[in-house]
Scaffold this active site. Structure first.
Site, PDB file in Angstrom:
ATOM      1  N   HIS A 194     -15.783  -5.842 -19.376  1.00  0.00           N
ATOM      2  CA  HIS A 194     -14.539  -6.188 -18.688  1.00  0.00           C
ATOM      3  C   HIS A 194     -13.570  -6.994 -19.528  1.00  0.00           C
ATOM      4  O   HIS A 194     -12.447  -7.228 -19.112  1.00  0.00           O
ATOM      5  CB  HIS A 194     -14.870  -6.958 -17.405  1.00  0.00           C
ATOM      6  N   GLU A 223     -11.515  -8.489 -15.584  1.00  0.00           N
ATOM      7  CA  GLU A 223     -10.494  -7.777 -16.355  1.00  0.00           C
ATOM      8  C   GLU A 223      -9.138  -8.459 -16.223  1.00  0.00           C
ATOM      9  O   GLU A 223      -8.400  -8.584 -17.197  1.00  0.00           O
ATOM     10  CB  GLU A 223     -10.398  -6.314 -15.915  1.00  0.00           C
ATOM     11  N   HIS A 283     -10.978 -11.035 -10.731  1.00  0.00           N
ATOM     12  CA  HIS A 283     -11.758 -10.041 -11.480  1.00  0.00           C
ATOM     13  C   HIS A 283     -11.703 -10.351 -12.974  1.00  0.00           C
ATOM     14  O   HIS A 283     -10.675 -10.752 -13.502  1.00  0.00           O
ATOM     15  CB  HIS A 283     -11.232  -8.632 -11.208  1.00  0.00           C
ATOM     16  N   CYS A 305     -17.935   5.567 -17.096  1.00  0.00           N
ATOM     17  CA  CYS A 305     -16.930   5.871 -18.106  1.00  0.00           C
ATOM     18  C   CYS A 305     -17.545   5.597 -19.478  1.00  0.00           C
ATOM     19  O   CYS A 305     -18.585   4.940 -19.590  1.00  0.00           O
ATOM     20  CB  CYS A 305     -15.669   5.039 -17.883  1.00  0.00           C
ATOM     21  N   HIS A 357     -20.410  -3.480 -13.524  1.00  0.00           N
ATOM     22  CA  HIS A 357     -20.561  -3.699 -12.079  1.00  0.00           C
ATOM     23  C   HIS A 357     -21.498  -2.641 -11.509  1.00  0.00           C
ATOM     24  O   HIS A 357     -21.072  -1.678 -10.879  1.00  0.00           O
ATOM     25  CB  HIS A 357     -19.210  -3.625 -11.377  1.00  0.00           C
TER      26      HIS A 357
END
Length: 158
Positions: A76, A128, A126, A14, A43
């Site tokens: 993130h 994020e 995670h 992205c 990642h």
């Protein structure tokens, strides 16, 4: 009729991931190695290994970065306490957070400031999730599974 699905390999990134990788590459050109990055910038093991070979040092927390050094925050995002800890260590901070992650932070802060309780659906371990929930601690409930979604309770159901 039989159909064939082709999956590109490697798949692309992205725009936020591209942006974060580019930032680290440019910082290496300007500051040289070692360059410290909190967590893995993205990642992707191949990318992380390539950057490590160029002199990027990936650390779990900013207390592993020598005082006064440059530290890059991964795509993130981070919780506010990470920025505060980095400031105490006089680190020069570069925030490579994906703009879409930043947008989630901004929306969560907006909802919490309006007195709403936020349900965050995701994996609590995670980065994020940790970053977003850290922005609105006390105004958020983590929902990690369909089972939890069925039984979640919020402070004010109205």
């Amino acid at each position: 009729m039989q159909r064939k699905i082709l999956v590109a390999n490697p798949r692309g990134y992205c725009a936020g991931v591209d942006r974060a990788i580019d930032a680290v590459e440019k910082l290496l050109e300007v500051h040289g190695a070692p360059l410290y990055v909190r967590k893995e910038i993205v990642h992707n093991r191949t990318v992380v290994d390539q950057l490590a070979r160029k002199g990027v040092v990936f650390v779990d927390e900013v207390d592993r970065v020598p005082e006064g050094s440059v530290v890059v925050f991964s795509a993130h995002g981070i919780a506010p306490h990470v920025r505060e800890m980095a400031a105490k260590r006089r680190l020069r901070m570069i925030d490579a957070t994906c703009p879409l992650v930043t947008k989630v932070h901004v929306e969560a802060i907006k909802f919490a400031s309006e007195g709403l309780h936020v349900l965050f659906v995701g994996h609590g371990a995670h980065d994020e999730a940790i970053g977003t929930m850290g922005e609105i601690a006390g105004s958020v409930t983590l929902v990690e599974s369909a089972r939890e979604a069925e039984t979640v309770e919020v402070p004010d159901p109205q």
